[in-house]
Design a protein around this motif. Structure first.
Motif, PDB file in Angstrom:
ATOM      1  N   ALA A 106      -6.118   6.798  -7.162  1.00 20.02           N
ATOM      2  CA  ALA A 106      -7.158   7.776  -6.848  1.00 20.02           C
ATOM      3  C   ALA A 106      -6.634   8.861  -5.910  1.00 20.02           C
ATOM      4  O   ALA A 106      -5.704   8.645  -5.136  1.00 20.02           O
ATOM      5  N   ALA A 123      -9.506   0.354  -4.498  1.00 16.64           N
ATOM      6  CA  ALA A 123      -9.179   1.749  -4.808  1.00 16.64           C
ATOM      7  C   ALA A 123      -7.703   1.838  -5.145  1.00 16.64           C
ATOM      8  O   ALA A 123      -6.855   1.447  -4.343  1.00 16.64           O
ATOM      9  N   THR A 124      -7.401   2.329  -6.331  1.00 17.18           N
ATOM     10  CA  THR A 124      -6.005   2.577  -6.680  1.00 17.18           C
ATOM     11  C   THR A 124      -5.946   3.675  -7.728  1.00 17.18           C
ATOM     12  O   THR A 124      -6.896   3.881  -8.495  1.00 17.18           O
ATOM     13  N   LEU A 130      -6.550   3.630   3.721  1.00 23.37           N
ATOM     14  CA  LEU A 130      -5.922   3.385   2.420  1.00 23.37           C
ATOM     15  C   LEU A 130      -4.708   2.469   2.542  1.00 23.37           C
ATOM     16  O   LEU A 130      -4.357   1.771   1.590  1.00 23.37           O
ATOM     17  N   THR A 153       0.674   9.541  -8.753  1.00 24.21           N
ATOM     18  CA  THR A 153      -0.143   8.520  -8.099  1.00 24.21           C
ATOM     19  C   THR A 153      -1.041   7.810  -9.092  1.00 24.21           C
ATOM     20  O   THR A 153      -1.170   6.575  -9.072  1.00 24.21           O
ATOM     21  N   LYS A 154      -1.676   8.565  -9.973  1.00 24.50           N
ATOM     22  CA  LYS A 154      -2.558   7.964 -10.985  1.00 24.50           C
ATOM     23  C   LYS A 154      -1.769   7.041 -11.912  1.00 24.50           C
ATOM     24  O   LYS A 154      -2.208   5.923 -12.244  1.00 24.50           O
ATOM     25  N   GLY A 186      -0.458   3.938  -9.876  1.00 22.43           N
ATOM     26  CA  GLY A 186      -1.594   3.097  -9.517  1.00 22.43           C
ATOM     27  C   GLY A 186      -2.057   2.232 -10.676  1.00 22.43           C
ATOM     28  O   GLY A 186      -2.370   1.046 -10.507  1.00 22.43           O
ATOM     29  N   ASN A 201      -2.495   5.233  -3.817  1.00 18.46           N
ATOM     30  CA  ASN A 201      -3.481   6.308  -3.750  1.00 18.46           C
ATOM     31  C   ASN A 201      -2.858   7.538  -3.110  1.00 18.46           C
ATOM     32  O   ASN A 201      -1.750   7.478  -2.557  1.00 18.46           O
ATOM     33  N   CYS A 202      -3.566   8.651  -3.186  1.00 13.87           N
ATOM     34  CA  CYS A 202      -3.100   9.836  -2.479  1.00 13.87           C
ATOM     35  C   CYS A 202      -4.268  10.528  -1.797  1.00 13.87           C
ATOM     36  O   CYS A 202      -5.437  10.326  -2.157  1.00 13.87           O
ATOM     37  N   ARG A 219       0.861  -1.184   0.000  1.00 11.84           N
ATOM     38  CA  ARG A 219       0.000   0.000   0.000  1.00 11.84           C
ATOM     39  C   ARG A 219       0.902   1.241   0.000  1.00 11.84           C
ATOM     40  O   ARG A 219       1.741   1.396   0.882  1.00 11.84           O
ATOM     41  N   VAL A 272       0.622   5.380  -0.025  1.00 10.77           N
ATOM     42  CA  VAL A 272      -0.271   6.533   0.146  1.00 10.77           C
ATOM     43  C   VAL A 272       0.586   7.791   0.096  1.00 10.77           C
ATOM     44  O   VAL A 272       1.437   8.005   0.975  1.00 10.77           O
ATOM     45  N   CYS A 278      -8.709  -1.693   2.351  1.00 12.33           N
ATOM     46  CA  CYS A 278      -8.716  -1.030   1.043  1.00 12.33           C
ATOM     47  C   CYS A 278      -8.318  -2.065   0.000  1.00 12.33           C
ATOM     48  O   CYS A 278      -7.184  -2.544  -0.012  1.00 12.33           O
TER      49      CYS A 278
END
Length: 247
Positions: A236, A233-234, A225, A165-166, A169, A180-181, A135, A137, A230
């Motif tokens: 995002a 979600a990635t 996250l 991040t996008k 991810g 994610n951020c 993970r 973040v 979690c």
């Protein structure tokens, strides 16, 4: 969140000696995780690590690939390979218009806030992918979405963190590593000392709740996250803005 949510997990928190980073580290430690506080202020980092239990302080310059590699090796030796990264190290830079912004200050803000996140992500991701779980973040900002006047370097650096991040991810979407951020509105930390009072009041005026965020509020979102809860979600950006950002 369960009290043993992070049992058996090891987390790296950059900028972990204080502020948002320390709050996130404390949340993970409270959930049973081991934590490495990566920071350039070793005196403060050692004090903070001592307050967390199963934690160590690791000196690092996030703008240096070599320094990060050394810090990662020390973390792996003294704790374990990291399952979690919270990339929180950052500065605000001066408050000045684009026309008046000092070039050296611009480069410093981008180097710490964006290149530092890139290098940290890049260092820990291969091991996470190899182990099939991780993970990441990154701490961005609503300024990266909206752009704050008289804070162009900070705004640009945080926009870059969102874009990074996008990209990462999506690259790691099938690997078991989620990236994610969090994009908070202004959170009251020691970084206020780097800002003018006029800029602080401008940012407050943009928040419908009419208050600043608290570090523990950011830590709650980061902890989710970073946790096994979690799962879907990635890539995002999660707003945490007291109503400022609603899109």
């Amino acid at each position: 969140m369960a009290s043993d949510m992070f049992k058996g997990r090891t987390a790296v928190v950059t900028g972990g000696a204080r502020g948002i980073g320390l709050a996130c580290a404390a949340k993970i430690a409270a959930g049973g995780g081991r934590v490495a506080l990566w920071d350039r202020d070793m005196d403060r980092a050692k004090q903070s690590a001592a307050s967390l239990g199963d934690a160590i302080a690791v000196e690092v310059d996030v703008t240096s690939e070599q320094s990060i590699n050394v810090a990662l090796a020390k973390t792996e030796k003294d704790l374990a390979a990291p399952d979690i990264l919270v990339a929180s190290a950052g500065i605000t830079g001066p408050n000045a218009t684009v026309i008046q912004y000092p070039v050296d200050a611009w480069k410093q803000v981008l180097d710490i806030n964006l290149t530092g996140v890139f290098l940290s992500n890049r260092a820990v991701a291969p091991g996470m992918v190899k182990r099939g779980w991780g993970r990441i973040v990154n701490i961005a900002s609503v300024a990266g979405k909206e752009g704050n006047p008289n804070a162009s370097a900070y705004s640009a650096s945080k926009a870059g963190v969102i874009g990074l991040t996008k990209s990462l991810g999506k690259e790691l979407a099938t690997s078991g590593v989620l990236v994610n951020c969090v994009a908070p509105a202004v959170v009251k930390t020691e970084l206020f000392s780097q800002m003018t009072e006029q800029h602080i009041q401008y940012m407050l005026s943009k928040i419908p709740m009419n208050r600043f965020g608290e570090v523990d509020e950011v830590a709650e979102m980061v902890a989710w996250l970073a946790s096994p809860l979690c799962t879907f979600a990635t890539g995002a950006a999660f707003d945490l803005s007291g109503g400022r950002a609603t899109y």
